[in-house]
Design an enzyme around this catalytic site. Structure first.
Site, PDB file in Angstrom:
ATOM      1  CE  LYS A   1       6.513 -13.823  -6.460  1.00 22.66           C
ATOM      2  NZ  LYS A   1       6.507 -13.650  -5.018  1.00 22.66           N
TER       3      LYS A   1
ATOM      4  N   GLY B   1      -3.514  -1.663   4.900  1.00 15.48           N
ATOM      5  CA  GLY B   1      -3.917  -2.950   4.329  1.00 15.48           C
ATOM      6  C   GLY B   1      -4.184  -3.980   5.413  1.00 15.48           C
TER       7      GLY B   1
ATOM      8  N   GLY C   1      -5.393  -7.155   5.047  1.00 16.53           N
ATOM      9  CA  GLY C   1      -5.664  -8.422   4.362  1.00 16.53           C
ATOM     10  C   GLY C   1      -5.120  -9.590   5.162  1.00 16.53           C
TER      11      GLY C   1
HETATM   12  P1  NAD Z   1      -4.000  -9.462   0.690  1.00 18.36           P
HETATM   13  O1  NAD Z   1      -4.434  -9.292  -0.707  1.00 18.36           O
HETATM   14  O2  NAD Z   1      -4.655 -10.514   1.535  1.00 18.36           O
HETATM   15  O3  NAD Z   1      -4.168  -8.081   1.499  1.00 18.36           O
HETATM   16  C1  NAD Z   1      -3.912  -6.839   0.947  1.00 18.36           C
HETATM   17  C2  NAD Z   1      -4.923  -5.872   1.535  1.00 18.36           C
HETATM   18  O4  NAD Z   1      -4.626  -4.555   1.077  1.00 18.36           O
HETATM   19  C3  NAD Z   1      -6.359  -6.172   1.102  1.00 18.36           C
HETATM   20  O5  NAD Z   1      -7.208  -6.195   2.227  1.00 18.36           O
HETATM   21  C4  NAD Z   1      -6.699  -5.013   0.157  1.00 18.36           C
HETATM   22  O6  NAD Z   1      -8.077  -4.688   0.193  1.00 18.36           O
HETATM   23  C5  NAD Z   1      -5.846  -3.919   0.736  1.00 18.36           C
HETATM   24  N1  NAD Z   1      -5.553  -2.824  -0.174  1.00 18.36           N
HETATM   25  C6  NAD Z   1      -5.456  -2.833  -1.524  1.00 18.36           C
HETATM   26  N2  NAD Z   1      -5.201  -1.602  -1.991  1.00 18.36           N
HETATM   27  C7  NAD Z   1      -5.083  -0.792  -0.913  1.00 18.36           C
HETATM   28  C8  NAD Z   1      -4.820   0.576  -0.734  1.00 18.36           C
HETATM   29  N3  NAD Z   1      -4.623   1.402  -1.758  1.00 18.36           N
HETATM   30  N4  NAD Z   1      -4.759   1.066   0.529  1.00 18.36           N
HETATM   31  C9  NAD Z   1      -4.980   0.261   1.584  1.00 18.36           C
HETATM   32  N5  NAD Z   1      -5.266  -1.059   1.479  1.00 18.36           N
HETATM   33  C10 NAD Z   1      -5.317  -1.569   0.247  1.00 18.36           C
HETATM   34  O7  NAD Z   1      -2.410  -9.662   0.660  1.00 18.36           O
HETATM   35  P2  NAD Z   1      -1.478 -10.212   1.803  1.00 18.36           P
HETATM   36  O8  NAD Z   1      -1.235 -11.657   1.582  1.00 18.36           O
HETATM   37  O9  NAD Z   1      -1.973  -9.735   3.128  1.00 18.36           O
HETATM   38  O10 NAD Z   1      -0.103  -9.481   1.448  1.00 18.36           O
HETATM   39  C11 NAD Z   1       0.080  -8.106   1.740  1.00 18.36           C
HETATM   40  C12 NAD Z   1       1.433  -7.657   1.192  1.00 18.36           C
HETATM   41  O11 NAD Z   1       2.466  -8.439   1.790  1.00 18.36           O
HETATM   42  C13 NAD Z   1       1.600  -7.839  -0.322  1.00 18.36           C
HETATM   43  O12 NAD Z   1       2.414  -6.807  -0.810  1.00 18.36           O
HETATM   44  C14 NAD Z   1       2.343  -9.168  -0.431  1.00 18.36           C
HETATM   45  O13 NAD Z   1       3.089  -9.254  -1.622  1.00 18.36           O
HETATM   46  C15 NAD Z   1       3.239  -9.092   0.788  1.00 18.36           C
HETATM   47  N6  NAD Z   1       3.653 -10.404   1.294  1.00 18.36           N
HETATM   48  C16 NAD Z   1       2.730 -11.322   1.673  1.00 18.36           C
HETATM   49  C17 NAD Z   1       3.139 -12.557   2.160  1.00 18.36           C
HETATM   50  C18 NAD Z   1       2.154 -13.594   2.619  1.00 18.36           C
HETATM   51  O14 NAD Z   1       2.556 -14.574   3.263  1.00 18.36           O
HETATM   52  N7  NAD Z   1       0.856 -13.430   2.335  1.00 18.36           N
HETATM   53  C19 NAD Z   1       4.512 -12.854   2.256  1.00 18.36           C
HETATM   54  C20 NAD Z   1       5.440 -11.882   1.878  1.00 18.36           C
HETATM   55  C21 NAD Z   1       4.998 -10.653   1.389  1.00 18.36           C
END
Ligand code: NAD
Length: 347
Positions: A81, A181, A183
């Site tokens: 990482k 979340g 996102g």
């Molecule tokens: P993202 O930033 O697109 O989405 C995260 C969402 O959570 C956002 O919409 C944000 O507004 C919301 N958020 C922030 N604080 C919050 C709270 N207190 N309560 C509720 N919602 C809240 O991120 P992502 O890419 O969708 O990833 C989400 C999680 O999954 C992260 O922990 C990331 O590390 C993990 N992850 C993502 C991937 C990937 O392919 N994107 C792969 C493995 C793990």
């Protein structure tokens, strides 16, 4: 300041590479936890860390997590990482990513990078001007692009497997799911859940995202503080780490926890607490591995979405094996997964 070797989260990491480029202001750390199964694969996170100690802690923990994730995903990658210390909104420049690309190039292929929190497809393009060891790149160039939709698919399959194991349901019709979340991953997951007939409620802090999910999928919005205690079958954390802790676990009504967020357990002991509360936990790095699987299939330059999907569809089998061992031994699923991963990486 604690040195690297004495740091609490140092776990015999093979390489910890500090990068300082005065010209561009780049300050970064690349940690390679294990290259036992292949070059160390893992994303590039950009965050305005409070200090370098916080950045070191994050990169040590995240790179170890990637070793475990990649091992159980059955891909020939070790775990690594990197973190760039800076504000992704204000501190980015093409030159900064060129300097970071050079640092990756200097590792000669021992580290395989991709995007993560705070970095984008565009940043990967700048990095790729200095090194070929960066992925998650533009599909128009034959790469896999944003891995989030694939991650959501892997979480969806994991959630189905968990529901089958815990609740005996063979499909998701009428199963109530609370998604924290909405996102990149959460929104895609909600879409698949709604299509499968699940009853979905969700929360987010971003008003635009809330409106989009309500309009597109008709999912019910729940206030931030109410998502943990929502009266549902499944809680799906897709935002923050450490959401499973002393305060939240007693409030959970869900009998299954399965989501995308990394490091969901605040501490290992919370895996035990979930067992005590009769809640089945799908270990986060098993359920959310589809993103790195997608990246893995870019490496040989022959990206093929069918092969990626076929590989992702093996995730439920791994989970099923973990659940079976946990049932037989009474151990928390997270501990079972960690032990399986450590065996695979020879630790
Ligand atoms: P993202 O930033 O697109 O989405 C995260 C969402 O959570 C956002 O919409 C944000 O507004 C919301 N958020 C922030 N604080 C919050 C709270 N207190 N309560 C509720 N919602 C809240 O991120 P992502 O890419 O969708 O990833 C989400 C999680 O999954 C992260 O922990 C990331 O590390 C993990 N992850 C993502 C991937 C990937 O392919 N994107 C792969 C493995 C793990």
């Amino acid at each position: 300041m604690t040195s690297v070797f004495e740091a609490e989260d140092f776990d015999n990491h093979e390489v910890v590479h500090f990068v300082n480029d005065k010209k561009t202001g780049l300050k970064a750390i690349i940690a390679l936890h294990s290259t036992h199964l292949g070059p160390a694969g893992g994303g590039i996170r950009m965050q305005p860390y409070e200090n370098s100690q916080a950045a070191l802690k994050d990169v040590l923990r995240l790179s170890k997590g990637m070793s475990y994730k990649n091992a159980l995903a059955g891909i020939e990658l070790g775990g690594g990482k990197s973190v760039i210390i800076g504000n992704p909104k204000t501190d980015k420049s093409p030159e900064l990513f060129h300097a970071f690309g050079q640092a990756i190039a200097d590792l000669g292929g021992k580290y395989i990078a991709a995007e993560d929190v705070g970095t984008t497809l565009k940043d990967m393009e700048y990095i790729s001007q200095k090194t070929k060891y960066v992925f998650g790149r533009d599909p128009k160039d034959g790469f896999g692009g944003d891995p989030s939709p694939m991650t959501a698919y892997g979480v969806f399959l994991s959630l189905k497997e968990s529901v089958k194991h815990k609740l005996g349901a063979t499909d998701l019709k009428g199963i109530k799911v609370a998604v924290q979340g909405a996102g990149a991953v959460g929104k895609n997951l909600i879409k698949q859940l709604v299509e499968a007939g699940a009853k979905v409620c969700f929360t987010d802090v971003d008003v635009d995202r809330i409106a989009a999910v309500q309009n597109e999928f008709g999912a019910e919005f729940v206030a931030l503080d109410d998502i943990i205690s929502a009266d549902v079958d499944v809680f799906a954390p897709c935002a923050l780490g450490a959401v499973l802790n002393d305060t939240s676990i007693p409030q959970l009504k869900a009998k299954v926890v399965c989501g995308a967020a990394n490091n969901q357990l605040a501490k290992d002991v919370h895996g035990v607490k979930l067992v005590e509360h009769d809640i089945l936990y799908a270990p986060d790095y098993v359920a959310n591995a589809a993103g790195i699987i997608n990246v893995f299939y870019e490496i040989d330059g022959q990206y093929d979405v069918k092969k990626v999907m076929a590989h992702i569809e093996k995730i439920p089998h791994t989970l099923s094996e973990i659940f079976k061992i946990a049932d037989e031994t009474g151990q928390p699923t997270a501990l079972v997964a960690d032990e399986m991963a450590r065996n695979k990486i020879g630790r």
